[in-house]
Design a protein around this motif. Structure first.
Motif, PDB file in Angstrom:
ATOM      1  N   ALA A   8       0.839  -1.201   0.000  1.00 24.98           N
ATOM      2  CA  ALA A   8       0.000   0.000   0.000  1.00 24.98           C
ATOM      3  C   ALA A   8       0.870   1.245   0.000  1.00 24.98           C
ATOM      4  N   GLY A   9       1.953   1.216   0.802  1.00 28.37           N
ATOM      5  CA  GLY A   9       2.838   2.380   0.867  1.00 28.37           C
ATOM      6  C   GLY A   9       3.417   2.701  -0.491  1.00 28.37           C
ATOM      7  N   LEU A  10       3.788   1.646  -1.220  1.00 24.00           N
ATOM      8  CA  LEU A  10       4.379   1.860  -2.529  1.00 24.00           C
ATOM      9  C   LEU A  10       3.361   2.451  -3.489  1.00 24.00           C
ATOM     10  N   VAL A  11       2.139   1.885  -3.429  1.00 25.01           N
ATOM     11  CA  VAL A  11       1.094   2.387  -4.322  1.00 25.01           C
ATOM     12  C   VAL A  11       0.839   3.862  -4.044  1.00 25.01           C
ATOM     13  N   PHE A  12       0.783   4.217  -2.751  1.00 19.88           N
ATOM     14  CA  PHE A  12       0.496   5.625  -2.433  1.00 19.88           C
ATOM     15  C   PHE A  12       1.612   6.532  -2.917  1.00 19.88           C
ATOM     16  N   SER A  13       2.844   6.058  -2.715  1.00 19.65           N
ATOM     17  CA  SER A  13       3.925   6.956  -3.088  1.00 19.65           C
ATOM     18  C   SER A  13       4.068   7.064  -4.592  1.00 19.65           C
ATOM     19  N   MET A  14       3.485   6.128  -5.324  1.00 14.29           N
ATOM     20  CA  MET A  14       3.523   6.221  -6.771  1.00 14.29           C
ATOM     21  C   MET A  14       2.391   7.099  -7.300  1.00 14.29           C
ATOM     22  N   THR A  15       1.512   7.516  -6.388  1.00 17.20           N
ATOM     23  CA  THR A  15       0.349   8.262  -6.824  1.00 17.20           C
ATOM     24  C   THR A  15       0.538   9.733  -6.499  1.00 17.20           C
ATOM     25  N   ARG A  32       1.825   8.245   8.607  1.00 11.08           N
ATOM     26  CA  ARG A  32       1.649   6.802   8.740  1.00 11.08           C
ATOM     27  C   ARG A  32       2.983   6.047   8.727  1.00 11.08           C
ATOM     28  N   SER A  33       3.817   6.351   7.751  1.00 10.99           N
ATOM     29  CA  SER A  33       5.071   5.597   7.672  1.00 10.99           C
ATOM     30  C   SER A  33       5.940   5.891   8.888  1.00 10.99           C
ATOM     31  N   LEU A  34       5.899   7.141   9.356  1.00 14.44           N
ATOM     32  CA  LEU A  34       6.703   7.484  10.533  1.00 14.44           C
ATOM     33  C   LEU A  34       6.118   6.871  11.797  1.00 14.44           C
ATOM     34  N   ALA A  35       4.795   6.834  11.880  1.00 13.63           N
ATOM     35  CA  ALA A  35       4.161   6.201  13.043  1.00 13.63           C
ATOM     36  C   ALA A  35       4.552   4.732  13.107  1.00 13.63           C
ATOM     37  N   GLU A  36       4.567   4.090  11.963  1.00 15.50           N
ATOM     38  CA  GLU A  36       4.899   2.664  11.943  1.00 15.50           C
ATOM     39  C   GLU A  36       6.347   2.437  12.363  1.00 15.50           C
ATOM     40  N   LYS A  37       7.205   3.352  11.979  1.00 19.85           N
ATOM     41  CA  LYS A  37       8.598   3.205  12.415  1.00 19.85           C
ATOM     42  C   LYS A  37       8.727   3.411  13.924  1.00 19.85           C
ATOM     43  N   HIS A  63      -6.538  10.274   3.693  1.00 26.59           N
ATOM     44  CA  HIS A  63      -6.816   9.406   4.830  1.00 26.59           C
ATOM     45  C   HIS A  63      -5.981   8.133   4.773  1.00 26.59           C
ATOM     46  N   LYS A  64      -5.999   7.474   3.626  1.00 27.20           N
ATOM     47  CA  LYS A  64      -5.283   6.200   3.596  1.00 27.20           C
ATOM     48  C   LYS A  64      -3.777   6.383   3.473  1.00 27.20           C
ATOM     49  N   GLN A  65      -3.391   7.518   2.984  1.00 18.96           N
ATOM     50  CA  GLN A  65      -1.953   7.759   2.884  1.00 18.96           C
ATOM     51  C   GLN A  65      -1.336   8.091   4.242  1.00 18.96           C
ATOM     52  N   GLN A  66      -2.082   8.827   5.055  1.00 16.12           N
ATOM     53  CA  GLN A  66      -1.495   9.355   6.291  1.00 16.12           C
ATOM     54  C   GLN A  66      -1.772   8.518   7.537  1.00 16.12           C
TER      55      GLN A  66
END
Ligand code: G3I
Length: 471
Positions: A8-15, A32-37, A63-66
Motif C-alpha cells: 500500500a505504501g508503494l502504491v500511495f507513493s507512486m500516486t 503513517r510511515s513514521l508512526a509505523e517506524k 486518509h489512507k496515505q497518512q
C-alpha cells in the motif's frame, strides 16, 4: 510490517497526491510511515459523509496515505447497527472494514455500550432490568461476532462517568435499567465473543488530573477494581476533546495530566490510547497563524505521551479536515490538522516533525511488548533507531532532489523547479522558525543559531525533509 502495508505504501507513493509533504517522486514519509517506524498507530475517523460518498476524492487519498488506524464516526454505534430490535445493519461498518483491509489499516470499533445514539426501542425498556440485560448481551454478541477478527479493538463502554462529579452517569439508560454492573458484564460478554480483541473503556475529560475528585481519578479506582476482579479490560481511551488554552478560560486539562494517567494505568498493565483528539478554538474568535502554531504544539505534546509512554500506542484524531468536524456543535472551530481545503495546518507539521525527530529509548523492546498487533512491528523500525546519519530516515525511493549544508549555506540540488524552490526550517519540536524561497536552490542560513533542525524543501512536485545540523 505486513506485506499489505508495504504494498500500500508503494502504491500511495507512486500516486500524485496533494497531501501535505508527500508526493510521487520523493516518496516522502507520511504520518503513517513514521508512526509505523515508531511502533504506534496514528489515525483519523472516517467521517459520516464518507460513507455516503459525499466527500471529495482527495479526502480518502489523504486518509489512507497518512493513517494506519480507522474508526467510524457514527456507523458502528448502537443506533446504526441495530436500528430495530433484533434487526442488524452492518452495511456501512462492512464498507469501512473492507476499506481498512484494502489499505492495511487497523480497525477500532466504537462503541458498544453508550447512553447516546441508542434507538428509542431500547429506551423503552428503561425500567426492565432483565430485558435490558438481554438486549445489551444480544447486541454485543451479534455486533462483535459479526466483526470478530476484523475489529482489533472495541470501545466496550463509552462515557459511563458523570461529567459533573466523580460518580457514574446515573441518567444513562444502561445505568438506570441495569446498574453499574452493565459495565463489567459488557466487558465479559465482548471478551467471550472475541477473545483476541483489545477492550477499552473510553471517555472524555480524562486529561484533567488523576486525583479522586477528577474523572480520571474516579476511573482509575474502577480500573483497579476491574483488574482485581479479572474483568477483561485492556485499555483506557482518552477522547481528548480539548480547547486551545488561550481561548478557554476554564481550561484545566493538560498533556501532563494525561501522562500521569498513562503512568498509573501502566502499573495495572492497562494501555492508554488517545482516541478522539481535537483541539478547538472558541467559535467566532479570530484564529491567527500564531494560534495555529500554538495549537500544533499542543498536538505535539499529546503525541509525546504516545511516543514516550510504553503502555501508550494510539493517536487518533476525531476528523480529517476542519470542514467536516462535529466541533461546531460544541461551539468550537478549527480543531483538526487539515484546513477546510484539505491543506495541512501547522499541527500537521508539528506531528510530522515530531515523529521524525523522536529518538526511541535504547530499550526499544519496551514499546514492542505493548503493541499487540504485529502489523506495526516493522523490521525497519529497529534499523532506523540505529541510523546515526543526519538524514532522519532513508527514503524508500530515491528523491529527485537532495540537500546538504556547507557552513551556513544550504544547497538544494537535483531536478529543481525553474520557478522557485522553497525551504522551511523547523526546530526539533516542530516549531517553524524560518522560511524563504528562490529559484537557485542556494539558501543563506546565517540568521539561524547553532543546533539541530528539520528542513522541508518544496520544489515543483518534489518534497524533501531532512534533519540538518547548523554549526
Ligand atoms: O443520522 C441522522 C440523519 O438521518 C439526519 O438526516 C441528520 C440530520 O441532522 O442527522 C443524522 O444524525 C446525526 C449523526 O451525527 C450522524 O451524522 C446526529 O444528528 C448528530 O447528533 C450525530 O452527531 C454525532 C455525535 O457523536 C452524536 O453524539 C457526531 O457526528 C459524532 O462526531 C459524535 O461523536 C462522539 C463520539 O461518538 C463519542 N465522543 C464524543 C464525540 C463527539 O460528540
Amino acid at each position: 510490517m505486513k506485506k499489505t502495508h508495504a504494498l500500500a505504501g508503494l502504491v500511495f507513493s507512486m500516486t500524485l497526491l496533494g497531501a501535505g509533504l508527500t508526493n510521487a517522486f520523493a516518496a516522502d514519509e507520511t504520518l503513517r510511515s513514521l508512526a509505523e517506524k515508531n511502533n504506534i498507530y496514528i489515525g483519523a475517523i472516517l467521517n459520516s459523509q464518507w460513507f455516503s460518498g459525499g466527500l471529495p476524492g482527495n479526502y480518502e487519498q489523504i486518509h489512507k496515505q497518512q493513517f494506519n488506524i480507522v474508526v467510524a464516526e457514527n456507523e458502528m454505534k448502537f443506533d446504526a447497527t441495530e436500528p430495530q430490535e433484533g434487526r442488524f445493519s452492518y452495511g456501512n461498518g462492512d464498507k469501512m472494514v473492507k476499506y481498512a483491509k484494502a489499505n492495511g489499516m487497523r480497525v477500532r470499533g466504537h462503541a458498544l455500550a453508550w447512553h447516546s445514539q441508542v434507538p428509542n426501542w431500547v429506551n423503552n425498556y428503561r425500567n426492565d432490568k432483565q430485558k435490558l440485560l438481554k438486549v445489551l448481551k444480544n447486541h454485543i454478541e451479534n455486533v462483535v461476532g459479526h466483526w470478530k477478527g476484523q475489529v482489533a479493538e472495541w470501545d466496550v463502554v463509552n462515557e459511563a462517568i458523570s461529567n459533573n462529579e466523580p460518580q457514574w452517569r446515573t441518567g444513562s439508560v444502561w445505568y438506570q435499567g441495569i446498574g453499574p454492573e452493565f459495565i463489567d458484564s459488557a466487558f465479559v460478554w465482548t471478551h467471550a465473543v472475541d477473545p483476541d480483541a483489545e477492550l477499552c473503556y473510553n471517555d472524555y475529560n480524562l486529561e484533567q488530573g488523576v486525583n479522586p475528585k477528577a474523572k480520571a481519578g474516579f476511573l482509575l479506582q474502577q480500573v483497579k477494581r476491574w483488574v482485581a476482579n479479572g474483568i477483561p479490560i485492556h485499555c483506557v481511551g482518552s477522547q481528548t476533546h480539548v480547547e486551545d488554552t488561550t481561548t478557554d478560560k476554564h481550561f484545566i486539562g493538560s498533556p501532563d495530566s494525561l501522562r500521569s494517567l498513562a503512568k498509573e494505568l501502566a502499573k495495572l498493565n492497562v494501555k492508554l490510547k488517545i482516541t478522539e483528539l481535537d483541539i478547538g478554538f472558541k467559535s467566532g474568535v479570530n484564529v491567527s497563524k500564531h494560534d495555529l502554531e500554538r495549537q500544533g504544539q499542543t498536538f505535539r505534546q499529546y503525541l509525546d505521551i504516545i511516543l514516550e509512554e510504553p503502555n501508550a500506542d494510539t493517536y487518533l484524531i476525531w476528523g480529517v479536515s476542519d470542514k467536516w468536524s462535529w466541533l461546531g456543535g460544541l461551539n468550537r472551530q478549527k480543531g483538526l490538522i487539515y484546513d477546510d481545503n484539505l491543506k495541512p495546518k501547522p499541527a500537521f507539521d508539528s506531528i510530522l516533525v515530531r515523529l521524525q525527530t523522536f529518538e526511541p529509548p535504547q530499550d526499544t523492546s519496551k514499546k514492542d511488548t505493548t503493541v499487540k498487533d504485529s502489523t506495526v512491528k516493522d523490521s525497519t523500525a529497529k534499523d532506523s533507531t540505529k541510523d546515526s546519519s543526519d538524514a532522519i530516515r532513508p527514503f524508500a525511493m530515491p528523491s529527485s532532489i537532495s540537500m546538504h549544508v556547507a557552513g551556513r549555506t544550504l544547497f538544494v540540488t537535483g531536478a529543481l523547479s525553474t520557478k522557485s524552490t522553497k525551504i522551511e526550517v523547523f526546530d526539533m519540536q516542530g516549531r517553524p522558525i524560518f522560511s524563504t524561497e528562490n529559484s537557485k536552490g542556494v539558501f543563506d542560513l546565517s540568521s539561524i543559531s547553532e543546533g539541530f533542525y528539520v528542513v522541508r524543501v518544496k520544489s515543483g512536485m518534489s518534497n524533501l525533509i531532512q534533519r540538518i545540523a547548523i554549526k
